[in-house]
Design a protein around this motif. Sequence first.
Motif, short mmCIF file in Angstrom:
data_model
loop_
_atom_site.label_atom_id
_atom_site.label_comp_id
_atom_site.label_asym_id
_atom_site.label_seq_id
_atom_site.Cartn_x
_atom_site.Cartn_y
_atom_site.Cartn_z
N ALA A 64 -6.44 -11.48 -0.13
CA ALA A 64 -6.54 -11.99 1.12
C ALA A 64 -8.06 -11.83 1.87
O ALA A 64 -8.50 -12.81 2.48
N CYS A 65 -8.60 -10.90 1.15
CA CYS A 65 -9.94 -10.42 2.07
C CYS A 65 -11.00 -11.16 1.06
O CYS A 65 -12.27 -10.81 1.43
N GLU A 66 -10.71 -11.91 0.05
CA GLU A 66 -11.69 -12.66 -0.75
C GLU A 66 -12.68 -11.52 -1.69
O GLU A 66 -13.97 -11.70 -1.72
N GLY A 67 -12.00 -10.31 -1.87
CA GLY A 67 -12.81 -9.39 -2.73
C GLY A 67 -13.92 -8.44 -1.65
O GLY A 67 -14.72 -7.61 -2.35
N ALA A 68 -13.54 -8.18 -0.60
CA ALA A 68 -14.48 -7.54 0.20
C ALA A 68 -13.83 -5.91 0.40
O ALA A 68 -14.31 -5.05 1.45
N CYS A 69 -12.82 -5.74 -0.73
CA CYS A 69 -12.30 -4.36 -0.46
C CYS A 69 -11.83 -4.09 1.07
O CYS A 69 -11.98 -2.69 1.37
N ALA A 70 -10.95 -4.96 1.65
CA ALA A 70 -10.56 -4.66 3.16
C ALA A 70 -9.03 -5.06 3.07
O ALA A 70 -8.69 -5.35 4.24
N CYS A 71 -8.35 -4.88 1.90
CA CYS A 71 -6.85 -5.54 2.03
C CYS A 71 -6.45 -4.71 0.80
O CYS A 71 -7.24 -4.27 -0.14
N SER A 72 -5.06 -4.94 0.34
CA SER A 72 -4.27 -4.52 -0.75
C SER A 72 -3.88 -5.57 -1.65
O SER A 72 -3.13 -5.34 -2.49
N THR A 73 -4.01 -6.86 -1.22
CA THR A 73 -3.23 -7.87 -1.92
C THR A 73 -3.59 -8.20 -3.08
O THR A 73 -3.00 -9.03 -3.93
N ASN A 94 -9.74 3.59 -2.18
CA ASN A 94 -8.62 4.59 -2.21
C ASN A 94 -7.67 4.33 -0.83
O ASN A 94 -6.69 4.34 -0.74
N ASP A 95 -8.51 3.99 0.21
CA ASP A 95 -7.98 3.77 1.86
C ASP A 95 -7.13 2.41 1.51
O ASP A 95 -6.00 2.51 2.34
N MET A 96 -7.45 1.26 0.89
CA MET A 96 -6.89 0.17 0.85
C MET A 96 -5.77 0.45 -0.10
O MET A 96 -4.18 -0.01 0.21
N LEU A 97 -5.90 1.03 -1.28
CA LEU A 97 -4.60 1.35 -2.06
C LEU A 97 -3.54 2.24 -1.33
O LEU A 97 -2.42 1.68 -1.99
N ASP A 98 -3.88 2.91 -0.49
CA ASP A 98 -2.82 3.61 0.39
C ASP A 98 -2.00 2.60 0.92
O ASP A 98 -0.81 3.06 1.39
N LEU A 99 -2.40 1.32 1.18
CA LEU A 99 -1.29 0.35 2.05
C LEU A 99 -0.59 -0.43 0.91
O LEU A 99 0.05 -1.16 1.21
#
Length: 143
Positions: A64-73, A94-99
């Motif tokens: 969803a974030c197009e590779g910006a490391c701003a989501c976990s999709t 790691n912060d995104m993986l927590d989601l």
Amino acid sequence: MRGYLMRNSLQSRLSRCFSASSQSLKEITVTFIEPDGNEVVATGEEGTNLMELAHENDVDLEGACEGACACSTCHVILDDKIYDELPEPTDEENDMLDLAFGLTDTSRLGCQVLLTPEMEGMRIKLPSATRNFYVDGAKPAHH
């Protein structure tokens, strides 16, 4: 005249650099295992991230974030051997993986994993679901 020579010299150097680097890139073949068990074999150039490779091969990996490391999709689950050979995830990853839904000990974000020759033949599992808070309707709470 001098500008013309400098531009040609720069173009020549860039051309040699890019043609040399593109010749040395290897094709790596991996298999994505979708939640329904369907397997998709995909081949990409060394340095391509797993999310881009999935998109190029019609694998249902959102990003969803197009590779910006701003989501976990683009959450993927890797084999132990490959996971152990990768550089450690950054704090941001790691912060995104927590989601991520269905987080495992070998979970990574596909946008952060680049193909290397050691990954030849790797099998990549996709989780049964993803969490996309924007699409799922959840709203962030104020802190």
